[in-house]
Design an enzyme around this catalytic site. Structure first.
Site, short mmCIF file in Angstrom:
data_model
loop_
_atom_site.label_atom_id
_atom_site.label_comp_id
_atom_site.label_asym_id
_atom_site.label_seq_id
_atom_site.Cartn_x
_atom_site.Cartn_y
_atom_site.Cartn_z
N TRP A 141 0.86 -1.14 0.16
CA TRP A 141 0.02 -0.03 0.25
C TRP A 141 1.18 1.47 -0.10
O TRP A 141 0.93 2.34 -0.62
CB TRP A 141 -1.31 0.05 1.04
CG TRP A 141 -1.83 -0.60 0.56
CD1 TRP A 141 -2.19 -1.88 1.99
CD2 TRP A 141 -2.99 -1.17 -0.39
NE1 TRP A 141 -3.29 -3.02 1.26
CE2 TRP A 141 -4.21 -2.37 -0.02
CE3 TRP A 141 -3.38 -0.69 -0.92
CZ2 TRP A 141 -5.01 -2.70 -0.05
CZ3 TRP A 141 -4.53 -0.73 -1.77
CH2 TRP A 141 -4.70 -2.05 -1.32
N LYS A 144 -11.91 -1.31 7.44
CA LYS A 144 -10.97 -2.17 8.29
C LYS A 144 -11.35 -2.08 9.59
O LYS A 144 -12.18 -2.80 10.33
CB LYS A 144 -9.46 -1.49 7.82
CG LYS A 144 -8.48 -2.35 7.00
CD LYS A 144 -9.57 -2.51 5.70
CE LYS A 144 -8.45 -3.04 4.78
NZ LYS A 144 -7.63 -1.56 3.59
N ASP A 190 -1.04 7.21 6.21
CA ASP A 190 -2.32 6.07 5.72
C ASP A 190 -2.37 5.27 7.36
O ASP A 190 -1.97 4.49 7.57
CB ASP A 190 -2.12 5.49 4.42
CG ASP A 190 -2.92 4.04 4.68
OD1 ASP A 190 -3.67 3.59 5.09
OD2 ASP A 190 -2.42 3.08 2.85
C1 LIG Z 1 -6.98 -1.74 2.74
C2 LIG Z 1 -5.86 -0.79 2.45
C3 LIG Z 1 -5.63 0.46 1.94
C4 LIG Z 1 -7.21 0.66 -0.09
O1 LIG Z 1 -8.41 1.07 1.15
P1 LIG Z 1 -9.16 1.45 -0.45
O2 LIG Z 1 -10.33 1.87 0.73
O3 LIG Z 1 -9.77 0.05 -0.97
O4 LIG Z 1 -8.91 2.25 -1.37
C5 LIG Z 1 -5.18 1.18 1.60
N1 LIG Z 1 -3.99 1.52 2.45
C6 LIG Z 1 -3.83 0.34 3.64
C7 LIG Z 1 -2.79 0.31 4.78
C8 LIG Z 1 -5.21 -0.20 3.44
O5 LIG Z 1 -5.17 -1.49 4.25
#
Ligand SMILES: *Cc1c(COP(=O)(O)O)cnc(C)c1O
Length: 358
Positions: free
Chosen positions: A100, A191, A167
């Site tokens: 990511w 999540k 993030d």
């Molecule tokens: C799941 C995830 C993403 C992507 O998220 P989307 O909402 O599907 O774009 C980005 N960063 C991390 C750390 C993730 O776990």
């Protein structure tokens, strides 16, 4: 309803109360005679929901003055480009701690120079790389606090001479953080804080308005700050369910309380891997281990049994244990809403399987 243990990595388990309250609101919102999914986003009802959700974010994370909480479409992935669009003038620093992080870095390159300050790609991201020598002339440093796929986590709020952007898709609200150490915190809700369809962005106002380029209206954070995320039609359903999830977090005693329980769950499984099992081994380096995504594999001599064990967990009602293809093995995601009992059941299942098959 069939009883299962939901270890999915995302979208993932949500508090039962949040699901039930959202289901009720889909049938009828309060006594409005309308479904949650047929009301106007400009209605008083939705305005109240939106405000309550913003207030809960601020309360649960102790968000100081000067920050705004936004709810946007496009997931965390949209933020990979929206961020540099708004913040990257000449140069940005990125920590390459997983897939990511790498995707975020790739988008930033469209907007300027990108320096990789640290990387753990050399060992398939099995540890959290040390972040040092942060270039002071970069506009910001981007980190991914929890690497969902590899099960590594940074665990601390770092000190940085330049603004930190994080993030936090998969560890937001799992532990207390010092928001004042970040310029922007963002993530997909699916999540740990809600269903898919909404991303949260916590942004400090003073980092905006510094880039030279023109920004399309929808991609400009200032548009959404000015309109409280109601510039266009927001994901009403997802925001409602997120708000119900935050209410549950508060009712549990808040983030600090959940952090204690999260630790208990993770220790239960890691202890078994480290001190008892000869068959299963933790995939991430100990000092980097995530409390949200626990990755483990079978020791070399047992590798051939992975599929069989997967079937055993399935028969025991466990869902989502399969590891991401880039790590293999297994991954138990132990988000806030996962009860301690579920981890206990998994450890019991592993212990029993090992007893019979080692
Ligand atoms: C799941 C995830 C993403 C992507 O998220 P989307 O909402 O599907 O774009 C980005 N960063 C991390 C750390 C993730 O776990």
């Amino acid at each position: 309803m069939k009883k299962v243990y939901n270890f999915n990595a995302g979208p993932s388990i949500l508090p039962r109360a949040a699901i039930e309250n959202t289901a009720k609101a889909v049938l009828e919102l309060g006594d409005s005679g309308l479904s949650l999914i047929e009301i106007s986003h400009r209605s008083k009802d939705f305005e109240n929901i939106n405000n309550e959700c913003i207030a809960l974010w601020k309360e649960l994370l102790n968000i100081p003055e000067g920050y705004h909480v936004l709810f946007l479409g496009g997931g965390a992935s949209m933020q990979f480009c929206m961020l540099p669009y708004n913040l990257l003038n000449k140069k940005a620093a990125y920590c390459d701690s997983g897939v990511w992080a790498k995707k975020a870095l790739k988008e930033a390159k469209l907007f300027g120079e990108v320096v990789t300050v640290s990387s753990s790609a050399d060992k398939n991201y099995c540890y959290y790389p040390e972040i040092k020598d942060i270039p002071t002339d970069a506009d910001y440093l981007h980190i991914t606090t929890n690497n969902t796929i590899y099960g590594t986590e940074i665990h601390k709020d770092i000190d940085s001479p330049i603004p930190v952007v994080a993030d936090m898709s998969s560890d937001i609200l799992s532990r207390p953080i010092d928001v004042s150490k970040y310029a922007v915190i963002y993530g997909g809700a699916q999540k740990n804080v809600g269903p898919a369809g909404v991303a949260f962005v916590v942004v400090r106002e003073d980092v905006l308005g510094k880039v030279q380029r023109q920004i399309p209206t929808m991609l400009d954070y200032r548009t959404h700050i000015g309109e409280k995320s109601l510039f266009n039609t927001p994901p009403v359903f997802a925001i409602y369910a997120m708000c119900e999830t935050l209410k549950w977090v508060k009712a549990q005693g808040g983030v600090a309380k959940l952090a204690e329980i999260n630790k208990k769950k993770a220790v239960m499984l890691y202890d078994y891997l480290d001190n008892e099992s000869k068959m299963f081994v933790g995939a991430a380096e100990k000092s980097s281990r995530s409390l949200m995504n626990i990755c483990f594999v079978m020791a070399d001599q047992y590798k051939a049994k992975e599929e069989e064990f997967m079937n055993v967990t399935k028969a025991a009602g466990m869902v989502g244990i399969k590891g991401h293809r880039s790590v293999g093995g297994f991954r138990a995601s132990t988000y806030n809403a996962l009860p301690v009992e579920a981890v206990q059941a998994l450890v019991d299942c592993m212990r029993e399987y090992e007893k019979k098959n080692a």
